[in-house]
Write an enzyme that holds these catalytic residues in place. Structure first.
Site, PDB file in Angstrom:
ATOM      1  N   TYR A  76      -2.890  -9.111  16.388  1.00 36.05           N
ATOM      2  CA  TYR A  76      -1.871  -8.595  17.296  1.00 36.05           C
ATOM      3  C   TYR A  76      -1.773  -9.464  18.551  1.00 36.05           C
ATOM      4  O   TYR A  76      -0.840  -9.300  19.342  1.00 36.05           O
ATOM      5  CB  TYR A  76      -2.188  -7.150  17.667  1.00 36.05           C
ATOM      6  CG  TYR A  76      -2.222  -6.246  16.455  1.00 36.05           C
ATOM      7  CD1 TYR A  76      -1.047  -5.778  15.882  1.00 36.05           C
ATOM      8  CD2 TYR A  76      -3.433  -5.898  15.847  1.00 36.05           C
ATOM      9  CE1 TYR A  76      -1.068  -4.969  14.753  1.00 36.05           C
ATOM     10  CE2 TYR A  76      -3.468  -5.095  14.725  1.00 36.05           C
ATOM     11  CZ  TYR A  76      -2.282  -4.627  14.178  1.00 36.05           C
ATOM     12  OH  TYR A  76      -2.311  -3.840  13.052  1.00 36.05           O
ATOM     13  N   LYS A 118     -11.436  -7.790   5.947  1.00 36.95           N
ATOM     14  CA  LYS A 118     -10.925  -6.882   6.970  1.00 36.95           C
ATOM     15  C   LYS A 118     -11.951  -5.776   7.203  1.00 36.95           C
ATOM     16  O   LYS A 118     -12.418  -5.175   6.228  1.00 36.95           O
ATOM     17  CB  LYS A 118      -9.593  -6.275   6.500  1.00 36.95           C
ATOM     18  CG  LYS A 118      -8.963  -5.299   7.467  1.00 36.95           C
ATOM     19  CD  LYS A 118      -7.682  -4.702   6.876  1.00 36.95           C
ATOM     20  CE  LYS A 118      -7.055  -3.706   7.853  1.00 36.95           C
ATOM     21  NZ  LYS A 118      -5.885  -3.020   7.267  1.00 36.95           N
ATOM     22  N   SER A 147      -6.575  -3.210  14.528  1.00 38.92           N
ATOM     23  CA  SER A 147      -6.092  -2.486  15.705  1.00 38.92           C
ATOM     24  C   SER A 147      -7.208  -2.072  16.659  1.00 38.92           C
ATOM     25  O   SER A 147      -7.035  -2.106  17.874  1.00 38.92           O
ATOM     26  CB  SER A 147      -5.304  -1.257  15.265  1.00 38.92           C
ATOM     27  OG  SER A 147      -6.112  -0.392  14.469  1.00 38.92           O
ATOM     28  N   ARG A 200     -11.398   7.538   3.013  1.00 38.32           N
ATOM     29  CA  ARG A 200     -11.068   6.521   2.010  1.00 38.32           C
ATOM     30  C   ARG A 200     -12.308   5.796   1.487  1.00 38.32           C
ATOM     31  O   ARG A 200     -12.219   4.700   0.952  1.00 38.32           O
ATOM     32  CB  ARG A 200     -10.064   5.522   2.606  1.00 38.32           C
ATOM     33  CG  ARG A 200      -8.741   6.187   2.941  1.00 38.32           C
ATOM     34  CD  ARG A 200      -7.758   5.258   3.608  1.00 38.32           C
ATOM     35  NE  ARG A 200      -6.508   5.974   3.849  1.00 38.32           N
ATOM     36  CZ  ARG A 200      -5.711   5.793   4.899  1.00 38.32           C
ATOM     37  NH1 ARG A 200      -6.020   4.899   5.814  1.00 38.32           N
ATOM     38  NH2 ARG A 200      -4.617   6.490   5.046  1.00 38.32           N
ATOM     39  N   GLU A 239     -16.219  -8.479  -4.846  1.00 37.08           N
ATOM     40  CA  GLU A 239     -14.803  -8.114  -4.786  1.00 37.08           C
ATOM     41  C   GLU A 239     -13.916  -9.355  -4.678  1.00 37.08           C
ATOM     42  O   GLU A 239     -12.859  -9.444  -5.312  1.00 37.08           O
ATOM     43  CB  GLU A 239     -14.553  -7.184  -3.594  1.00 37.08           C
ATOM     44  CG  GLU A 239     -15.100  -5.778  -3.760  1.00 37.08           C
ATOM     45  CD  GLU A 239     -14.189  -4.890  -4.597  1.00 37.08           C
ATOM     46  OE1 GLU A 239     -13.247  -5.410  -5.217  1.00 37.08           O
ATOM     47  OE2 GLU A 239     -14.426  -3.669  -4.635  1.00 37.08           O
ATOM     48  N   LYS A 256     -12.222  -5.236   1.947  1.00 36.02           N
ATOM     49  CA  LYS A 256     -11.732  -4.314   2.968  1.00 36.02           C
ATOM     50  C   LYS A 256     -12.707  -3.148   3.095  1.00 36.02           C
ATOM     51  O   LYS A 256     -12.914  -2.401   2.144  1.00 36.02           O
ATOM     52  CB  LYS A 256     -10.335  -3.800   2.607  1.00 36.02           C
ATOM     53  CG  LYS A 256      -9.746  -2.844   3.634  1.00 36.02           C
ATOM     54  CD  LYS A 256      -8.340  -2.419   3.242  1.00 36.02           C
ATOM     55  CE  LYS A 256      -7.755  -1.437   4.242  1.00 36.02           C
ATOM     56  NZ  LYS A 256      -6.383  -1.019   3.866  1.00 36.02           N
ATOM     57  N   CYS A 262      -4.070   6.167  -0.305  1.00 39.46           N
ATOM     58  CA  CYS A 262      -3.514   4.881  -0.716  1.00 39.46           C
ATOM     59  C   CYS A 262      -3.162   4.815  -2.193  1.00 39.46           C
ATOM     60  O   CYS A 262      -3.115   3.727  -2.773  1.00 39.46           O
ATOM     61  CB  CYS A 262      -4.494   3.757  -0.373  1.00 39.46           C
ATOM     62  SG  CYS A 262      -4.889   3.662   1.381  1.00 39.46           S
ATOM     63  N   CYS A 298       0.864  -1.178   0.000  1.00 38.76           N
ATOM     64  CA  CYS A 298       0.000   0.000   0.000  1.00 38.76           C
ATOM     65  C   CYS A 298       0.898   1.224   0.000  1.00 38.76           C
ATOM     66  O   CYS A 298       2.127   1.125   0.060  1.00 38.76           O
ATOM     67  CB  CYS A 298      -0.943  -0.012   1.200  1.00 38.76           C
ATOM     68  SG  CYS A 298      -2.359   1.123   0.997  1.00 38.76           S
TER      69      CYS A 298
END
Length: 327
Positions: free
Chosen positions: A312, A247, A273, A216, A232, A194, A129, A119
């Site tokens: 994470y 995502k 996150s 975005r 997609e 996404k 992006c 990206c």
């Protein structure tokens, strides 16, 4: 009572419950996202993601050793450059921060599976992006830059590339440049599905990638849409993607399940996150049991159909698998 069928029979005891468990998980499916930045001696905690760090290249091997000890064998690198410009040149520079991370990781841990996020948002001065035409991201112009980024990462040692930009046609462009340069065996994991999500907030703080203006939503998906996600995914399959990612994860289990039913490729999900930060915040206040929530949210993604899980909490989940709490 005259009952021949009693579902509770198969819940009687820990061993029996594990024997009949429908959802199975393995450490090999875990992918740990990591942030690397220029400098030396840096192990910098991310304020919005307690327990996660930005690493300089010289500190990276220590973090990778912890992963290896936990049994996590795959990472995805995100680079934080010192210099940003309109075309995100640091993303495809031979001596770019993420390229240096791949080289160091492969030097120190040859068996580590390294994935490159493809990206431009961390590298552009405007935080979008792709290449701008006025204030609009030029889809087709951006494709040549994404292809260059992917090639540079593979040349630096990436085992797989993962375009996250959400430009139309980027998988085909990347497949073409990789094949033309002899990397026909390098797989592409596409962030095909996404969504434009508020769950990305802490990441943008971690990577310094918030857009300087606007949002975005002209390229990332509307979170109201489920069928569009399948469209997609199918488009990226046609273009040559080897793995399809959804995502975020936690709020999109319905999409994961539908994508899983619609394609014959492995499906990945990225527990982003914001999901991590909410769990850490709730646990720090004593409102939830952190370990139990980590296990439950991970199991829900796998139950929905995930084959690969970017998280994470990868080290913690690996430990819980060792303990028999999950998997």
């Amino acid at each position: 009572m005259d009952m021949n069928i009693r579902p509770r029979r198969l819940r009687n005891g820990v061993q029996l419950r594990k024997m009949v468990r429908e959802t199975r998980m393995d450490k090999s499916s875990l992918i740990y996202p990591m942030f690397v930045k220029e400098g030396t001696g840096i192990r910098e905690e991310i304020p919005t993601m307690p327990g996660q760090y930005r690493y300089s290249i010289d500190q990276l091997p220590y973090a990778l050793e912890e992963l290896a000890k936990a049994g996590v064998g795959s990472v995805m690198f995100f680079g934080i450059p010192d210099h940003k410009d309109a075309c995100g040149s640091g993303a495809y520079a031979e001596d770019g921060i993420v390229q240096k991370a791949f080289r160091e990781a492969k030097k120190q841990f040859p068996d580590l599976y390294c994935i490159g996020d493809v990206c431009m948002c961390e590298y552009t001065s405007h935080g979008h992006c792709g290449i701008l035409h006025g204030e609009y991201v030029d889809n087709d112009k951006t494709l040549e830059y994404l292809a260059k980024i992917a090639l540079s990462q593979v040349q630096a040692g990436a085992d797989m590339v993962a375009p996250s930009d959400m430009m139309d046609g980027r998988v085909a462009a990347i497949r073409s440049i990789l094949d033309d340069n002899g990397y026909v065996e390098t797989p592409i994991m596409s962030y095909a599905v996404k969504y434009a999500s508020a769950f990305y907030g802490p990441f943008r703080d971690a990577a310094g990638s918030a857009p300087a203006f606007g949002d975005r939503k002209s390229y990332q998906m509307d979170y109201h849409n489920r069928r569009e996600g399948v469209k997609e995914a199918l488009l990226d399959v046609e273009e040559g993607a080897d793995i399809i990612m959804v995502k975020p994860a936690m709020s999109y289990l319905d999409v994961i399940a539908e994508v899983k039913e619609s394609i014959v490729l492995p499906v990945a999900a990225y527990s982003v996150s914001g999901e991590y930060a909410m769990i850490k915040a709730g646990a720090s206040l004593g409102y939830i049991d952190e370990a139990s929530i980590i296990c439950e949210t991970a199991a829900s993604a796998y139950r929905a159909g995930v084959d690969l899980y970017l998280t994470y909490f990868a080290k913690e989940i690996a430990g819980f698998m060792d303990e028999g709490r999950i998997g």
